[in-house]
Design a protein around this motif. Structure first.
Motif, PDB file in Angstrom:
ATOM      1  N   LYS A  85       0.980  -7.922  -2.832  1.00  0.00           N
ATOM      2  CA  LYS A  85       0.103  -8.742  -1.641  1.00  0.00           C
ATOM      3  C   LYS A  85      -0.641  -7.552  -0.624  1.00  0.00           C
ATOM      4  O   LYS A  85      -0.050  -6.848   0.218  1.00  0.00           O
ATOM      5  CB  LYS A  85       1.091  -9.354  -0.989  1.00  0.00           C
ATOM      6  CG  LYS A  85       1.499 -10.432  -1.642  1.00  0.00           C
ATOM      7  CD  LYS A  85       2.776 -11.436  -0.662  1.00  0.00           C
ATOM      8  CE  LYS A  85       3.098 -12.623  -1.812  1.00  0.00           C
ATOM      9  NZ  LYS A  85       4.258 -13.395  -1.007  1.00  0.00           N
ATOM     10  N   LEU A  86      -2.020  -7.368  -0.984  1.00  0.00           N
ATOM     11  CA  LEU A  86      -2.822  -6.273  -0.057  1.00  0.00           C
ATOM     12  C   LEU A  86      -3.827  -7.178   0.359  1.00  0.00           C
ATOM     13  O   LEU A  86      -4.596  -7.991  -0.218  1.00  0.00           O
ATOM     14  CB  LEU A  86      -3.287  -5.218  -1.233  1.00  0.00           C
ATOM     15  CG  LEU A  86      -2.266  -4.414  -1.511  1.00  0.00           C
ATOM     16  CD1 LEU A  86      -2.638  -3.865  -2.977  1.00  0.00           C
ATOM     17  CD2 LEU A  86      -2.390  -3.237  -0.706  1.00  0.00           C
ATOM     18  N   VAL A  87      -4.319  -6.580   1.555  1.00  0.00           N
ATOM     19  CA  VAL A  87      -5.717  -6.727   2.059  1.00  0.00           C
ATOM     20  C   VAL A  87      -6.265  -5.583   2.524  1.00  0.00           C
ATOM     21  O   VAL A  87      -5.554  -4.413   2.807  1.00  0.00           O
ATOM     22  CB  VAL A  87      -5.531  -7.619   3.482  1.00  0.00           C
ATOM     23  CG1 VAL A  87      -4.923  -9.027   3.111  1.00  0.00           C
ATOM     24  CG2 VAL A  87      -4.454  -7.196   4.634  1.00  0.00           C
ATOM     25  N   GLY A  88      -7.487  -5.408   2.740  1.00  0.00           N
ATOM     26  CA  GLY A  88      -7.993  -4.360   3.050  1.00  0.00           C
ATOM     27  C   GLY A  88      -9.006  -4.241   4.512  1.00  0.00           C
ATOM     28  O   GLY A  88      -9.414  -5.364   4.958  1.00  0.00           O
ATOM     29  N   PHE A 101      11.346  -0.617   0.763  1.00  0.00           N
ATOM     30  CA  PHE A 101      11.170  -0.966   2.240  1.00  0.00           C
ATOM     31  C   PHE A 101      10.880  -2.143   2.582  1.00  0.00           C
ATOM     32  O   PHE A 101      10.536  -2.118   3.609  1.00  0.00           O
ATOM     33  CB  PHE A 101       9.985   0.218   2.708  1.00  0.00           C
ATOM     34  CG  PHE A 101      10.384   1.704   2.714  1.00  0.00           C
ATOM     35  CD1 PHE A 101      10.819   2.138   3.819  1.00  0.00           C
ATOM     36  CD2 PHE A 101      10.042   2.474   1.621  1.00  0.00           C
ATOM     37  CE1 PHE A 101      11.260   3.538   3.922  1.00  0.00           C
ATOM     38  CE2 PHE A 101      10.440   3.807   1.647  1.00  0.00           C
ATOM     39  CZ  PHE A 101      11.056   4.296   2.833  1.00  0.00           C
ATOM     40  N   LYS A 102      10.859  -2.895   1.439  1.00  0.00           N
ATOM     41  CA  LYS A 102      10.893  -4.492   1.775  1.00  0.00           C
ATOM     42  C   LYS A 102       9.452  -4.670   2.219  1.00  0.00           C
ATOM     43  O   LYS A 102       9.389  -5.539   3.326  1.00  0.00           O
ATOM     44  CB  LYS A 102      12.113  -5.022   2.533  1.00  0.00           C
ATOM     45  CG  LYS A 102      13.442  -4.802   1.879  1.00  0.00           C
ATOM     46  CD  LYS A 102      14.589  -5.295   2.679  1.00  0.00           C
ATOM     47  CE  LYS A 102      16.073  -4.970   2.086  1.00  0.00           C
ATOM     48  NZ  LYS A 102      17.068  -5.514   2.779  1.00  0.00           N
ATOM     49  N   LEU A 103       8.488  -4.031   1.915  1.00  0.00           N
ATOM     50  CA  LEU A 103       7.171  -4.450   2.328  1.00  0.00           C
ATOM     51  C   LEU A 103       6.626  -5.639   1.818  1.00  0.00           C
ATOM     52  O   LEU A 103       6.429  -5.934   0.518  1.00  0.00           O
ATOM     53  CB  LEU A 103       6.157  -3.224   2.088  1.00  0.00           C
ATOM     54  CG  LEU A 103       6.645  -2.058   2.669  1.00  0.00           C
ATOM     55  CD1 LEU A 103       5.708  -0.887   2.144  1.00  0.00           C
ATOM     56  CD2 LEU A 103       6.833  -1.908   4.162  1.00  0.00           C
ATOM     57  N   ASP A 104       6.389  -6.680   2.495  1.00  0.00           N
ATOM     58  CA  ASP A 104       6.087  -8.294   2.095  1.00  0.00           C
ATOM     59  C   ASP A 104       4.336  -8.018   1.827  1.00  0.00           C
ATOM     60  O   ASP A 104       3.924  -8.853   1.128  1.00  0.00           O
ATOM     61  CB  ASP A 104       6.327  -9.341   2.954  1.00  0.00           C
ATOM     62  CG  ASP A 104       7.905  -9.284   3.034  1.00  0.00           C
ATOM     63  OD1 ASP A 104       8.619  -9.362   2.038  1.00  0.00           O
ATOM     64  OD2 ASP A 104       8.217  -9.196   4.439  1.00  0.00           O
ATOM     65  N   ALA A 105       3.772  -7.141   2.443  1.00  0.00           N
ATOM     66  CA  ALA A 105       2.231  -7.110   2.331  1.00  0.00           C
ATOM     67  C   ALA A 105       1.783  -5.862   2.767  1.00  0.00           C
ATOM     68  O   ALA A 105       2.446  -5.013   3.647  1.00  0.00           O
ATOM     69  CB  ALA A 105       1.583  -8.299   3.151  1.00  0.00           C
ATOM     70  N   ILE A 106       0.623  -5.300   2.478  1.00  0.00           N
ATOM     71  CA  ILE A 106      -0.079  -3.849   2.883  1.00  0.00           C
ATOM     72  C   ILE A 106      -1.236  -4.304   3.262  1.00  0.00           C
ATOM     73  O   ILE A 106      -2.130  -4.955   2.607  1.00  0.00           O
ATOM     74  CB  ILE A 106       0.246  -2.878   1.675  1.00  0.00           C
ATOM     75  CG1 ILE A 106       1.803  -2.963   1.141  1.00  0.00           C
ATOM     76  CG2 ILE A 106      -0.648  -1.579   1.810  1.00  0.00           C
ATOM     77  CD1 ILE A 106       1.927  -2.167   0.008  1.00  0.00           C
ATOM     78  N   ILE A 107      -1.574  -3.603   4.264  1.00  0.00           N
ATOM     79  CA  ILE A 107      -2.994  -3.417   4.794  1.00  0.00           C
ATOM     80  C   ILE A 107      -3.641  -1.904   4.440  1.00  0.00           C
ATOM     81  O   ILE A 107      -3.060  -0.884   4.808  1.00  0.00           O
ATOM     82  CB  ILE A 107      -3.199  -3.484   6.244  1.00  0.00           C
ATOM     83  CG1 ILE A 107      -2.782  -4.822   6.878  1.00  0.00           C
ATOM     84  CG2 ILE A 107      -4.567  -3.252   6.860  1.00  0.00           C
ATOM     85  CD1 ILE A 107      -2.491  -5.036   8.226  1.00  0.00           C
ATOM     86  N   PHE A 153      -3.484  -5.237  -6.660  1.00  0.00           N
ATOM     87  CA  PHE A 153      -3.561  -6.569  -6.370  1.00  0.00           C
ATOM     88  C   PHE A 153      -3.704  -7.426  -7.672  1.00  0.00           C
ATOM     89  O   PHE A 153      -2.884  -8.445  -8.002  1.00  0.00           O
ATOM     90  CB  PHE A 153      -4.728  -7.330  -5.468  1.00  0.00           C
ATOM     91  CG  PHE A 153      -4.760  -8.466  -5.356  1.00  0.00           C
ATOM     92  CD1 PHE A 153      -3.793  -9.412  -4.820  1.00  0.00           C
ATOM     93  CD2 PHE A 153      -6.073  -9.302  -5.784  1.00  0.00           C
ATOM     94  CE1 PHE A 153      -4.265 -10.921  -4.527  1.00  0.00           C
ATOM     95  CE2 PHE A 153      -6.097 -10.626  -5.754  1.00  0.00           C
ATOM     96  CZ  PHE A 153      -5.311 -11.384  -5.132  1.00  0.00           C
ATOM     97  N   LYS A 154      -4.529  -7.024  -8.398  1.00  0.00           N
ATOM     98  CA  LYS A 154      -4.971  -7.920  -9.661  1.00  0.00           C
ATOM     99  C   LYS A 154      -3.956  -7.501 -10.856  1.00  0.00           C
ATOM    100  O   LYS A 154      -3.469  -8.480 -11.585  1.00  0.00           O
ATOM    101  CB  LYS A 154      -6.271  -7.400  -9.971  1.00  0.00           C
ATOM    102  CG  LYS A 154      -7.492  -7.954  -9.290  1.00  0.00           C
ATOM    103  CD  LYS A 154      -8.863  -7.429  -9.519  1.00  0.00           C
ATOM    104  CE  LYS A 154      -9.062  -7.531 -11.062  1.00  0.00           C
ATOM    105  NZ  LYS A 154     -10.409  -6.974 -11.328  1.00  0.00           N
TER     106      LYS A 154
END
Length: 343
Positions: free
Chosen positions: A120-123, A93-99, A114-115
């Motif tokens: 590329k993740l944020v919370g 799905f070509k997700l560049d980042a995820i929340i 992430f580790k």
């Protein structure tokens, strides 16, 4: 370069999730990001259940409880090829980042991805239990306690009328924040939380004294509190290693103990999932919106591995590692404050 952002909600539902989703989608427009909704938490990435999410779909959700994306407690690290499927979906799905919006479990998975996988993740901090470290408060907590206070006040009306002791069981597996705040804000006569050993003899003596003066009394107990007669070793665990508490029945057990030790008719009520749903309070709406906006800002700044967090009056970014390293439980300062009102 970030072009497409995925957003998911995982773990138990609570009020404030939809405002957070709304905040993220609206803020994403300022960066020209496409937003995709990942259905039912990590399950959506495992199964590839992912759909575009635009302004028209989130415009009217500010006052809705629950989450329009659905949720689950699935742990991709606990199923065969789970992480491989997650990574395949991100690529497909070509997700560049995820929340990732969730509590300790959802964000724990996010931190590992992430580790270990360089995703590329944020919370954003969601939990009605308020037990997530790194943030002063989580959205969902205020709404949950508001419902619990209403329930306790209703029980107190009934107890006063029928000359009974009333027990309210609220959620809180490891942390007693919901019970603590509910007890103080509703004027309950005693509170039991997982962090403190229950002194049944002392509590019952106090309740008898209160009953003698007022002809009724009330108690709040966390579902995770330990009482005589509970065998913790026999309790089932979920995919994240947590006790499944639906059949534990601490409210019922406590009511029986109180009646046995006081001789006073005692009834109990379990608020259960009622405190998860409903329209979010003002506090949770605004905090959710702010966390959603901040999560997108973290992506724009390249601060992956971070979580939006409330510190004082500001919503800032803190490392996911800080948020999931340990549970935020009720400390002695708060417990001493609660005891001031055991009179």
């Amino acid at each position: 370069m970030i072009k497409r952002v995925g957003i998911l909600t995982g773990g138990g539902d609570c009020s404030g999730l939809n405002p957070t989703i709304r905040g993220a989608v609206y803020r994403a427009q300022d960066y020209n990001y496409e937003v995709y909704g990942i259905q039912e938490g990590w399950r959506g990435l495992v199964k590839g259940d992912i759909n575009p999410l635009n302004l028209s779909e989130v415009r009217e959700i500010i006052d809705q409880g629950g989450t329009i994306l659905g949720t689950s407690r699935l742990n991709p690290y606990k199923i065969d090829n789970g992480i491989k499927q997650v990574l395949n979906s991100i690529k497909k799905f070509k997700l560049d980042a995820i929340i990732a919006i969730g509590g300790e479990d959802t964000l724990g998975v996010a931190n590992r991805l992430f580790k270990e996988e360089n995703v590329k993740l944020v919370g954003a901090p969601k939990t009605m239990d308020n037990d997530l470290s790194g943030t002063d408060y989580t959205f969902g907590f205020d709404s949950s306690v508001t419902w619990a206070i209403k329930a306790m006040r209703s029980l107190q009306d009934s107890g006063r009328s029928h000359r009974r002791i009333m027990v309210l069981e609220v959620m809180g597996r490891h942390a007693g924040w919901v019970a603590l705040f509910t007890g103080m804000a509703s004027g309950a006569d005693w509170t039991l939380i997982p962090e403190e050993k229950a002194d049944i003899k002392k509590m019952c003596q106090h309740l008898k004294e209160v009953y003698k003066k007022n002809k009724y009394a009330s108690v709040v107990i966390s579902e995770g509190a330990t009482l005589p007669g509970i065998n913790v070793e026999k309790e089932s665990l979920d995919q994240f290693g947590h006790m499944i508490l639906r059949n534990r029945g601490v409210g019922n057990l406590l009511a029986d103990l109180i009646k046995k030790n006081t001789g006073i008719e005692t009834r109990h009520s379990v608020i259960g999932h009622i405190q998860r749903g409903g329209s979010p309070t003002l506090f949770d709406r605004i905090l959710g919106l702010r966390c959603g906006v901040t999560a997108v800002d973290l992506i724009a700044k390249g601060r992956f591995g971070y979580m939006a967090a409330l510190k004082g009056s500001e919503v800032i970014g803190v490392p996911l590692e800080e948020a999931v390293s340990k549970l935020k439980v009720v400390d002695k300062k708060w417990w001493k404050l609660a005891q001031v009102f055991f009179k």
